[in-house]
Scaffold this active site. Structure first.
Site, PDB file in Angstrom:
ATOM      1  N   ASP A  87       0.839  -1.268   0.102  1.00  0.00           N
ATOM      2  CA  ASP A  87      -0.009  -0.046  -0.215  1.00  0.00           C
ATOM      3  C   ASP A  87       0.787   1.246   0.011  1.00  0.00           C
ATOM      4  O   ASP A  87       1.747   1.289   0.570  1.00  0.00           O
ATOM      5  CB  ASP A  87      -0.943  -0.076   1.165  1.00  0.00           C
ATOM      6  CG  ASP A  87      -1.912   1.172   1.249  1.00  0.00           C
ATOM      7  OD1 ASP A  87      -3.017   1.157   0.535  1.00  0.00           O
ATOM      8  OD2 ASP A  87      -1.663   2.275   1.963  1.00  0.00           O
TER       9      ASP A  87
ATOM     10  N   ASN B 164      -2.053  13.225  -5.094  1.00  0.00           N
ATOM     11  CA  ASN B 164      -3.121  13.811  -6.015  1.00  0.00           C
ATOM     12  C   ASN B 164      -3.465  15.357  -5.676  1.00  0.00           C
ATOM     13  O   ASN B 164      -3.941  16.211  -6.425  1.00  0.00           O
ATOM     14  CB  ASN B 164      -4.381  12.918  -5.762  1.00  0.00           C
ATOM     15  CG  ASN B 164      -4.262  11.549  -6.447  1.00  0.00           C
ATOM     16  OD1 ASN B 164      -3.493  11.449  -7.502  1.00  0.00           O
ATOM     17  ND2 ASN B 164      -4.728  10.567  -6.223  1.00  0.00           N
TER      18      ASN B 164
ATOM     19  N   ASP C 174      -1.134   9.151 -11.105  1.00  0.00           N
ATOM     20  CA  ASP C 174      -1.043   8.136 -12.163  1.00  0.00           C
ATOM     21  C   ASP C 174       0.242   7.674 -12.502  1.00  0.00           C
ATOM     22  O   ASP C 174       0.733   6.386 -12.782  1.00  0.00           O
ATOM     23  CB  ASP C 174      -1.903   8.605 -13.533  1.00  0.00           C
ATOM     24  CG  ASP C 174      -3.217   8.803 -13.157  1.00  0.00           C
ATOM     25  OD1 ASP C 174      -3.617   8.310 -12.188  1.00  0.00           O
ATOM     26  OD2 ASP C 174      -4.074   9.099 -14.174  1.00  0.00           O
TER      27      ASP C 174
ATOM     28  N   ASP D 106      -4.548   2.469  -4.797  1.00  0.00           N
ATOM     29  CA  ASP D 106      -2.998   2.419  -4.415  1.00  0.00           C
ATOM     30  C   ASP D 106      -2.468   1.247  -3.871  1.00  0.00           C
ATOM     31  O   ASP D 106      -1.507   1.390  -3.139  1.00  0.00           O
ATOM     32  CB  ASP D 106      -2.540   3.834  -3.544  1.00  0.00           C
ATOM     33  CG  ASP D 106      -3.566   3.861  -2.297  1.00  0.00           C
ATOM     34  OD1 ASP D 106      -4.239   3.042  -2.060  1.00  0.00           O
ATOM     35  OD2 ASP D 106      -3.104   4.569  -1.600  1.00  0.00           O
TER      36      ASP D 106
END
Length: 292
Positions: free
Chosen positions: A157, A165, A174, A200
């Site tokens: 993770d 973001n 991305d 993610d």
């Protein structure tokens, strides 16, 4: 996985040989039955099988063999034709039709294969999606049960991914996901399975991997990921849950749940670390933490 590919190649090769012999056999039947019976339709089956399962060029070869076998039969029955040029003209047209069928089938097969691959691939990272991961993991789990091999799972993770973001934009987010997937894929074996779970999160199934091997692999993956983030000034780290099953569990779901729990343990203990459990089962657990 390599053995499966070799088996498939051998099967396709044998199928192409069979189709080639079938085309020759139909030519023999053509010669024995004489010029009155049109058997062109029977060539479609070996051409179709060769193209669909063994590839376009196998279809081309079988098409050529079909036309040549028919031509040889006709050349031995020239008395049935008004001109010796007719067999050559007929086979030129017949070969053209066979090749058109071959290329249409090959194009259709390629399109279907592409759609199938897209349905099993995460469009952003180009690794397996959850559904495809479960399918392949089920196969590995069955092998592990049959041969009593250990297997391990890593649940990765990205810590603080939301900050990427929010601060740097979704395009950068991305890019981070694609880069992380590539790093993981390049640092595991070809027989291992990697899939993207959630936004993610990544899951890696390490086939035939026991307690003595999982920790070095987890450390290596984490180190490579951390170095990449540092190099690009991306402010994220990685929490990894690692689980080894010396005795295969009942389902893939159990594999995922066990590794997911260890990943959350890593997060609860401060993130940016590996939380590992060996010999996972319902009755006994032993934990070991590996820090960066």
């Amino acid at each position: 996985m390599a053995a499966s590919v070799n088996h498939r190649n051998y099967r396709n090769y044998m199928l192409a040989i069979f189709c080639l012999l079938a085309a020759v056999f139909i030519g023999v039947i053509r010669f024995l039955t004489g010029p009155e019976f049109a058997l062109s339709l029977f060539y479609i089956l070996p051409i179709t099988l060769a193209t669909w399962y063994a590839g376009r060029w196998s279809g081309v070869v079988v098409s050529l063999a079909s036309a040549i076998s028919w031509l040889i039969a006709d050349l031995n029955m020239l008395s049935g034709f008004s001109s010796p040029l007719i067999p050559y003209l007929n086979e030129t047209f017949r070969l053209t039709v066979f090749l058109i069928i071959t290329f249409i089938l090959a194009k259709l097969k390629k399109t279907m294969d592409n759609h199938k691959a897209l349905s099993r691939t995460d469009p952003l990272t180009a690794i397996l999606n959850r559904r495809a991961f479960y399918d392949l993991a089920e196969m590995e789990l069955n092998k592990a049960r049959r041969y009593q091999n250990p297997l391990s799972v890593l649940y990765v993770d990205i810590d603080n991914f939301k900050q990427i973001n929010d601060r740097l934009g979704h395009h950068t987010g991305d890019t981070v996901l694609r880069a992380a997937a590539k790093i993981i894929k390049n640092n595991i074996r070809a027989i291992d399975i990697i899939g993207r779970f959630g936004g993610d999160e990544f899951v890696i199934l390490l086939a035939q991997t026991g307690a003595e091997s999982i920790a070095p692999v987890a450390r290596k993956v984490k180190e490579k990921l951390f170095n990449l983030m540092q190099k690009n000034n991306w402010p994220v780290t990685f929490s990894i849950g690692a689980v080894t099953f010396e005795n295969p569990p009942d389902s893939v779901e159990q594999l995922i749940i066990a590794a997911d729990r260890q990943m959350y343990n890593a997060k609860k203990n401060g993130k940016n670390r590996i939380h590992y459990i060996c010999n996972y089962n319902r009755s006994s657990q032993s934990n070991n933490d590996y820090y960066r």
